[in-house]
Design an enzyme around this catalytic site. Structure first.
Site, mmCIF file in Angstrom:
data_model
loop_
_atom_site.group_PDB
_atom_site.id
_atom_site.type_symbol
_atom_site.label_atom_id
_atom_site.label_comp_id
_atom_site.label_asym_id
_atom_site.label_seq_id
_atom_site.Cartn_x
_atom_site.Cartn_y
_atom_site.Cartn_z
ATOM 1 N N ASP A 177 -47.755 2.199 -38.036
ATOM 2 C CA ASP A 177 -47.568 2.187 -39.488
ATOM 3 C C ASP A 177 -47.643 0.766 -40.043
ATOM 4 O O ASP A 177 -48.205 0.535 -41.112
ATOM 5 C CB ASP A 177 -46.223 2.835 -39.851
ATOM 6 C CG ASP A 177 -46.157 4.304 -39.452
ATOM 7 O OD1 ASP A 177 -47.203 4.865 -39.089
ATOM 8 O OD2 ASP A 177 -45.049 4.884 -39.481
ATOM 9 N N GLU B 136 -44.942 4.700 -33.278
ATOM 10 C CA GLU B 136 -45.124 5.111 -34.680
ATOM 11 C C GLU B 136 -44.939 3.913 -35.612
ATOM 12 O O GLU B 136 -45.754 3.682 -36.511
ATOM 13 C CB GLU B 136 -44.110 6.219 -35.026
ATOM 14 C CG GLU B 136 -44.180 6.712 -36.450
ATOM 15 C CD GLU B 136 -45.501 7.421 -36.764
ATOM 16 O OE1 GLU B 136 -45.718 8.507 -36.222
ATOM 17 O OE2 GLU B 136 -46.294 6.887 -37.540
ATOM 18 N N SER C 120 -50.222 10.664 -38.743
ATOM 19 C CA SER C 120 -49.439 9.431 -38.804
ATOM 20 C C SER C 120 -50.317 8.223 -39.067
ATOM 21 O O SER C 120 -49.866 7.241 -39.635
ATOM 22 C CB SER C 120 -48.727 9.195 -37.471
ATOM 23 O OG SER C 120 -47.649 10.046 -37.333
#
Ligand code: NAG
Length: 563
Positions: free
Chosen positions: A288, A284, A482
């Site tokens: 990002d 994640e 996400s």
């Protein structure tokens, strides 16, 4: 059992003797009907377990804060862009001297002392053992376990406070009846490692999404931003670490036109870290960082790593990071977060408190973006359900919720894209027209499965499937909203860069601006987000609860921003 009762009686006796009579009449302040599905009671919490409680004090002028936020965020307002200073925001938020004195008096009467835990002093922290909390708050602290994950938490289904403090003084005590989200992260679901060519070009974007695809699809400039006062914040939770070596590989592969040593700065709170061993790279966090540094060319990016020592109970740092940024003189003008949870795991009072904290940051000129969730209409993750499960914080009207799309001919709603209607927050003015138009077009579909008066989400969308990332040196593709939040956040940061260059204010709280400019989006009209044994909501012309207003058109957004 008997021993516990006796010790409670003893405490009760002592407290009664010492208590100031004015605090003796208790009224139920928050209560929930039964245990949320998926949780089991494991019996009373041990009497001597120390609880760290947070008390939210009534702010001096919540309505004033919201009015001020909308005044500076509505493009048709004379005050558009005149964001508030830290001091101006705190004036609305700071509890009255009387409020603080009265609550501290109550705590002192019970031998307790609080500390202030937010910059404006609207949150207090206090610690006490379970046995004292049960008595003080007429609570029944119990150990609850989540049946799938085994995750345990001490909660009470109801608690009371002295009638003289009710509403006037205390708006919520945390963490009491809010249940931990067993799957709070929105994990990107990762496909088997693909061998992706390093020369992906836009024609391949139907199967692999790269920064070049996003630049082509949305018209995102490839030229570097110039303004050093601009900043894009990326939230990190749950020991997800962003790896610089992977970022370098990613940039080498997919942004050969910018320096592969482009880096990000690190801020930490609650014991947060960002260790760099390849094994500790988080999928994640890497996603990002790669889709902010790699898309918002030249914008200074800050990774804000929230550790495990969170002070906000089972919000697990969600409130701490906002209070942390509220305490900064110059917080990043954009914050993207790809974590969330189901709205039903949070009490409505607490949800409103967190949403209010977003309003405070928004009033200071910060755009707050969150991934909408990956479970379609069934919540932050796919689960069985009979009525639709809205996610948090997407239901909060003072942030921007980002859903996902897939494909290019045409760009279609991704089926996992969470969307729907809040059960806590009512529909804000800025989206009334857009949402009512959708509800009329929807007709009787899904009737009774969702709340027709709630705040609709997501607000916008970007690509969220087959997105190429580098993890531990390996190239792979991932999917999830996400992906979408950092991509949209990057676009906003690039517009902010140009606004700063022409001496203008940043976009700040986005929604009134976005809904006033639906023409700045590529309308997504196909696809749907199934869940709860339904096909979910269909994407339709105009706003819809799968892709919001649609995907961004950079040039049109720029023009709408007056550039
Ligand atoms: C529906 O949403 C409203 C807020 O718009 C809320 O007050 C109400 O309680 C919700 N209804 C249900 C059944 O959750």
């Amino acid at each position: 059992m008997v021993a516990l009762r006796l010790s409670l009686l003893l405490i009760s006796f002592i407290t009664t003797v010492r208590a100031n009579p004015v605090f003796r009449n208790l009224v139920v302040h928050e209560a929930r009907q039964g245990i949320p599905s998926g949780f089991l009671s494991k019996g009373p919490a041990a009497a001597d377990t120390q609880l760290n409680l947070r008390i939210a004090l009534v702010q001096s002028d919540t309505a004033g804060l919201e009015a001020a936020l909308l005044d500076v965020s509505n493009p048709s307002s004379a005050n558009y862009g005149n964001h508030l200073s830290m001091d101006e925001v705190e004036t609305f938020v700071r509890p009255s001297v009387d409020t603080v004195a009265k609550v501290n008096d109550w705590l002192a009467t019970n031998g307790l002392q609080s500390t202030t835990s937010s910059p404006a002093g609207d949150w207090l922290s206090v610690s006490m053992p379970v046995k004292q909390a049960n008595e003080l708050l007429r609570a029944d602290f119990t150990v609850f376990a989540h049946h799938e994950t085994g995750k345990q938490a001490i909660r009470t289904l109801s608690y009371s406070i002295p009638i003289v403090l009710k509403d006037t003084w205390i708006s919520s005590i945390r963490p009491l009846r809010t249940f931990p989200n067993p799957r709070k992260i929105l994990p990107v679901f990762s496909s088997p490692i693909n061998s992706v060519s390093n020369t992906a070009v836009p024609s391949s974007c139907a199967s692999v999404v790269t920064p070049a695809c996003l630049q082509a699809l949305y018209g995102i400039p490839t030229t570097k931003a110039t303004q050093s006062s601009n900043a894009l914040g990326v939230s990190g939770f749950l020991n997800q670490f962003a790896n610089q070596a992977d970022l370098t590989t990613f940039l080498k592969n997919l942004r050969p036109d910018i320096s592969s040593t482009t880096t990000f700065t690190l801020q930490t709170l609650d014991g947060g870290r960002n260790p760099q061993s390849p094994k500790q790279a988080g999928i994640e966090a890497n996603l990002d960082i790669q889709y902010t540094v790699g898309v918002a060319s030249g914008v200074p990016v800050t990774f804000i790593s929230v550790g495990d020592d969170f002070q906000d109970g089972n919000l697990e740092g969600f409130l701490d990071i906002i209070n942390f940024l509220l305490g900064e003189p110059n917080p990043p003008q954009v914050l993207t977060t790809s974590y969330g949870q189901d709205e039903r795991t949070i009490s409505s009072i607490l949800a409103k408190k967190v949403c209010n904290a977003y309003a405070q940051l928004g009033a200071r000129g910060v755009s707050i973006l969150f991934a909408s969730g990956d479970g379609g209409v069934s919540g932050s993750q796919t689960q069985s359900c009979t009525t639709f499960v809205p996610t948090f914080p997407s239901g909060c009207p003072f942030m921007t919720s980002v859903g996902a799309t897939t494909g290019i001919t045409p760009e279609t709603a991704a089926d996992f894209s969470s969307g729907g209607f809040s059960n806590i927050f009512s529909r804000p003015d800025y989206q009334i027209t857009a949402v009512s138009t959708y509800l009329i077009a929807l007709g009787g579909t899904n009737l009774g499965k969702f709340n027709r008066t709630g705040r609709g989400f997501p607000d916008v969308a970007t690509q969220g499937e087959n997105v190429e990332v580098v993890l531990g040196g390996q190239t792979e593709t991932v999917a999830g909203t996400s992906c979408s939040s950092p991509i949209f956040a990057s676009i906003i940061s690039l517009i902010n860069d140009q606004l700063f260059a022409s001496g203008k204010s940043p976009l700040g709280f986005l929604n009134p601006f976005l809904y006033a400019n639906p023409g700045a989006f590529n309308d997504i009209t196909s696809g749907n987000n199934p869940g709860c044994n339904t096909n979910g909501f269909p994407a339709k012309a105009g706003w819809d609860p799968v892709t919001g207003l649609g995907t961004p058109n950079f040039d049109k957004l720029k023009k709408a921003a007056g550039l």
